[in-house]
Motif scaffolding. Structure first.
Motif, PDB file in Angstrom:
ATOM      1  N   ILE A 163       0.687  -1.114  -0.168  1.00  0.00           N
ATOM      2  CA  ILE A 163       0.118   0.361   0.497  1.00  0.00           C
ATOM      3  C   ILE A 163       0.757   1.240  -0.009  1.00  0.00           C
ATOM      4  N   ASP A 164       0.839   2.310  -0.919  1.00  0.00           N
ATOM      5  CA  ASP A 164       1.359   3.486  -0.700  1.00  0.00           C
ATOM      6  C   ASP A 164       0.872   4.241  -0.842  1.00  0.00           C
ATOM      7  N   SER A 165      -1.093   4.511  -0.572  1.00  0.00           N
ATOM      8  CA  SER A 165      -1.639   5.483  -0.572  1.00  0.00           C
ATOM      9  C   SER A 165      -2.345   5.411   0.364  1.00  0.00           C
ATOM     10  N   ILE A 166      -3.726   5.600   1.098  1.00  0.00           N
ATOM     11  CA  ILE A 166      -4.469   6.193   1.821  1.00  0.00           C
ATOM     12  C   ILE A 166      -5.493   6.933   0.643  1.00  0.00           C
ATOM     13  N   HIS A 167      -7.198   6.454   0.432  1.00  0.00           N
ATOM     14  CA  HIS A 167      -7.732   7.350  -0.612  1.00  0.00           C
ATOM     15  C   HIS A 167      -8.451   7.370   0.966  1.00  0.00           C
ATOM     16  N   ASP A 168      -9.479   8.721   0.848  1.00  0.00           N
ATOM     17  CA  ASP A 168     -10.172   9.120   0.842  1.00  0.00           C
ATOM     18  C   ASP A 168     -11.179  10.027   0.897  1.00  0.00           C
ATOM     19  N   VAL A 169     -12.008   8.455   0.200  1.00  0.00           N
ATOM     20  CA  VAL A 169     -13.393   8.928  -0.732  1.00  0.00           C
ATOM     21  C   VAL A 169     -14.640   8.814   0.032  1.00  0.00           C
ATOM     22  N   THR A 170     -15.408   9.512  -0.457  1.00  0.00           N
ATOM     23  CA  THR A 170     -16.602  10.788   0.245  1.00  0.00           C
ATOM     24  C   THR A 170     -17.646  10.426  -0.770  1.00  0.00           C
ATOM     25  N   ILE A 171     -18.723   9.036  -0.840  1.00  0.00           N
ATOM     26  CA  ILE A 171     -19.746   9.994  -1.945  1.00  0.00           C
ATOM     27  C   ILE A 171     -21.307  10.630  -1.235  1.00  0.00           C
ATOM     28  N   GLY A 172     -21.979  11.064  -2.490  1.00  0.00           N
ATOM     29  CA  GLY A 172     -23.069  11.753  -1.819  1.00  0.00           C
ATOM     30  C   GLY A 172     -23.943  11.230  -3.332  1.00  0.00           C
ATOM     31  N   TYR A 173     -25.613  10.957  -3.292  1.00  0.00           N
ATOM     32  CA  TYR A 173     -26.724  11.142  -4.144  1.00  0.00           C
ATOM     33  C   TYR A 173     -27.689  12.520  -4.038  1.00  0.00           C
ATOM     34  N   PRO A 174     -27.444  13.447  -4.936  1.00  0.00           N
ATOM     35  CA  PRO A 174     -28.370  14.693  -4.554  1.00  0.00           C
ATOM     36  C   PRO A 174     -29.782  14.644  -5.320  1.00  0.00           C
ATOM     37  N   LYS A 175     -30.078  13.548  -6.283  1.00  0.00           N
ATOM     38  CA  LYS A 175     -30.799  13.897  -6.971  1.00  0.00           C
ATOM     39  C   LYS A 175     -31.921  12.481  -5.987  1.00  0.00           C
ATOM     40  N   ASN A 176     -31.699  11.396  -6.330  1.00  0.00           N
ATOM     41  CA  ASN A 176     -32.234  10.150  -5.495  1.00  0.00           C
ATOM     42  C   ASN A 176     -31.559   8.970  -5.168  1.00  0.00           C
ATOM     43  N   LEU A 177     -31.977   8.515  -4.936  1.00  0.00           N
ATOM     44  CA  LEU A 177     -30.922   7.387  -3.441  1.00  0.00           C
ATOM     45  C   LEU A 177     -31.590   6.169  -4.312  1.00  0.00           C
ATOM     46  N   CYS A 178     -30.617   4.596  -4.333  1.00  0.00           N
ATOM     47  CA  CYS A 178     -30.958   3.681  -5.456  1.00  0.00           C
ATOM     48  C   CYS A 178     -30.157   3.155  -3.825  1.00  0.00           C
ATOM     49  N   TYR A 179     -31.321   1.939  -2.814  1.00  0.00           N
ATOM     50  CA  TYR A 179     -31.249   1.689  -1.802  1.00  0.00           C
ATOM     51  C   TYR A 179     -30.743   0.251  -2.360  1.00  0.00           C
ATOM     52  N   GLY A 180     -31.035  -0.448  -2.932  1.00  0.00           N
ATOM     53  CA  GLY A 180     -30.708  -2.065  -2.626  1.00  0.00           C
ATOM     54  C   GLY A 180     -30.923  -2.518  -4.593  1.00  0.00           C
ATOM     55  N   GLU A 181     -30.723  -3.917  -4.511  1.00  0.00           N
ATOM     56  CA  GLU A 181     -30.721  -4.559  -5.981  1.00  0.00           C
ATOM     57  C   GLU A 181     -32.483  -4.271  -5.768  1.00  0.00           C
ATOM     58  N   LYS A 182     -33.452  -4.735  -5.505  1.00  0.00           N
ATOM     59  CA  LYS A 182     -35.009  -4.001  -6.202  1.00  0.00           C
ATOM     60  C   LYS A 182     -34.376  -2.728  -6.829  1.00  0.00           C
ATOM     61  N   ASP A 183     -34.234  -1.948  -6.565  1.00  0.00           N
ATOM     62  CA  ASP A 183     -34.206  -0.675  -7.180  1.00  0.00           C
ATOM     63  C   ASP A 183     -33.329  -1.160  -8.497  1.00  0.00           C
ATOM     64  N   LEU A 184     -31.729  -1.742  -8.343  1.00  0.00           N
ATOM     65  CA  LEU A 184     -31.198  -1.990  -9.947  1.00  0.00           C
ATOM     66  C   LEU A 184     -32.043  -2.473 -10.954  1.00  0.00           C
ATOM     67  N   ILE A 185     -33.029  -3.467 -10.675  1.00  0.00           N
ATOM     68  CA  ILE A 185     -34.287  -4.601 -10.950  1.00  0.00           C
ATOM     69  C   ILE A 185     -35.466  -3.483 -12.283  1.00  0.00           C
ATOM     70  N   THR A 186     -35.707  -2.704 -11.320  1.00  0.00           N
ATOM     71  CA  THR A 186     -36.431  -1.596 -11.731  1.00  0.00           C
ATOM     72  C   THR A 186     -36.071  -0.325 -12.522  1.00  0.00           C
ATOM     73  N   GLY A 187     -35.095  -0.246 -12.570  1.00  0.00           N
ATOM     74  CA  GLY A 187     -34.095   0.769 -13.116  1.00  0.00           C
ATOM     75  C   GLY A 187     -33.823   2.090 -12.170  1.00  0.00           C
ATOM     76  N   ASN A 188     -34.244   1.909 -11.119  1.00  0.00           N
ATOM     77  CA  ASN A 188     -33.948   3.146 -10.055  1.00  0.00           C
ATOM     78  C   ASN A 188     -32.876   3.477  -9.993  1.00  0.00           C
ATOM     79  N   PHE A 189     -31.484   3.658 -10.743  1.00  0.00           N
ATOM     80  CA  PHE A 189     -30.430   4.473 -10.937  1.00  0.00           C
ATOM     81  C   PHE A 189     -30.753   5.626 -10.097  1.00  0.00           C
ATOM     82  N   PRO A 190     -29.221   5.622  -9.446  1.00  0.00           N
ATOM     83  CA  PRO A 190     -29.510   7.683  -9.333  1.00  0.00           C
ATOM     84  C   PRO A 190     -29.188   8.184 -10.275  1.00  0.00           C
TER      85      PRO A 190
END
Length: 318
Positions: A163-190
């Motif tokens: 390991i050469d480095s640590i990447h501190d990554v912060t993720i956010g979803y401003p429009k809508n949120l895909c909670y789980g696998e059911k959302d993928l099946i129904t096409g509810n992507f962020p």
């Protein structure tokens, strides 16, 4: 700020990817730590990692039950993802074997972890708040308090090795949120995925365990403040990361096009073979039996570790 320099759109569903913060050196091996907003953060991060790093070298630390998912879990076993039982007396032995394996083969590791341990669901938020109240810590609204023991162990184990480095990554979803696998099946992507990077050289990270614990807690406090401003403004504060110039986008779209062509051809070939070829049907049955059997005894990842240890011990005796 020029939006065209900050965003890229995926081929399906029109999801917009926005990257800000530090420019990541993709030639360096890294430990990637990220907040866990929803169950599928790790999958959405693939869109980012294909731009910022070596996606093929990414290994994710996940819940142990995911390895037994039919098909998908078996694939993750084959590529040597990490699967934890959430029992430190067992997990630290397993982690030690896995990390020694990657150290032994000098693998250019991109190790991805969620120090929070779970996504920000109601149950996870409640447990984090209870922990904060018992320990006199602030109640977070946008992140969960991190589990520093596992993070500390990984950094100390891998420091100065793969390991050469640590990447501190912060993720956010401003429009809508895909909670789980059911959302993928129904096409509810962020509609949008926003990711902010802060990168640290491993040599700049505290060495002693107590200071390292405090360092992890500090970056999580910074995440809380960063996300608070993000949800107020709809974007992270920071310079754009230029992974979306014309040459990068051409390369990215070319890779995505080839990947989609491969999988479309592969799936059509599989369906055709299963329908017309008895050998393909028997082969599929035998593979299912093999993976169910091997999974019962720990999985393909454990088998790989066993074979590696056997070969290593044999070489040490010579």
């Amino acid at each position: 700020m020029n939006d065209s320099n900050r965003t890229g759109r995926e081929l399906f569903y029109g999801t917009k990817v926005v990257i800000t913060g530090d420019q990541v050196d993709s030639s360096k091996s890294a430990l990637i730590v990220m907040n866990h907003r929803c169950r599928l953060d790790w999958m959405f991060y693939w869109m980012v990692h294909l731009r910022t790093g070596r996606l093929g070298n990414e290994k994710i630390i996940m819940r142990g039950d995911l390895k037994n998912m039919v098909g998908f879990g078996w694939c993750m076993q084959n590529v040597m993802y990490f699967f934890l039982q959430r029992r430190w007396d067992l997990d630290h032995i397993y982690l030690d074997r896995m990390l020694n394996y990657f150290i032994d083969i000098n693998y250019p590791l991109q190790l991805f972890i969620f120090p929070e341990g779970t996504n920000m669901c109601k149950r996870g938020k409640s447990k984090s708040d209870s922990f904060a109240e018992k320990n006199g810590l602030p109640i977070y609204q946008y992140v969960l308090h991190p589990h520093v023991k596992g993070f500390n162990y990984l950094v100390q184990k891998l420091r100065g090795k793969v390991i050469d480095s640590i990447h501190d990554v912060t993720i956010g979803y401003p429009k809508n949120l895909c909670y789980g696998e059911k959302d993928l099946i129904t096409g509810n992507f962020p509609l949008e995925i926003h990711v902010h990077f802060k990168s640290y050289k491993i040599s700049d990270i505290p060495i002693d365990s107590d200071s390292l614990d405090e360092w992890c807690k500090k970056i999580w406090l910074e995440k809380e403040e960063r996300l608070k401003k993000f949800y107020e403004n709809g974007e992270f504060i920071g310079e754009p990361v230029h992974y979306n110039d014309k040459s990068s986008l051409y390369k990215y779209n070319s890779i995505m096009g080839l990947v989609n062509l491969f999988w479309a051809t592969f799936l059509l070939t599989c369906v055709y073979s299963l329908w017309w070829c008895s050998f393909a049907r028997w082969y599929s049955v035998l593979m299912v039996i093999f993976y169910v059997f091997v999974s019962f005894f720990g999985g393909v990842d454990k088998l790989q570790l066993y074979l590696h240890d056997k070969i290593k011990n044999k070489q040490n005796l010579q």
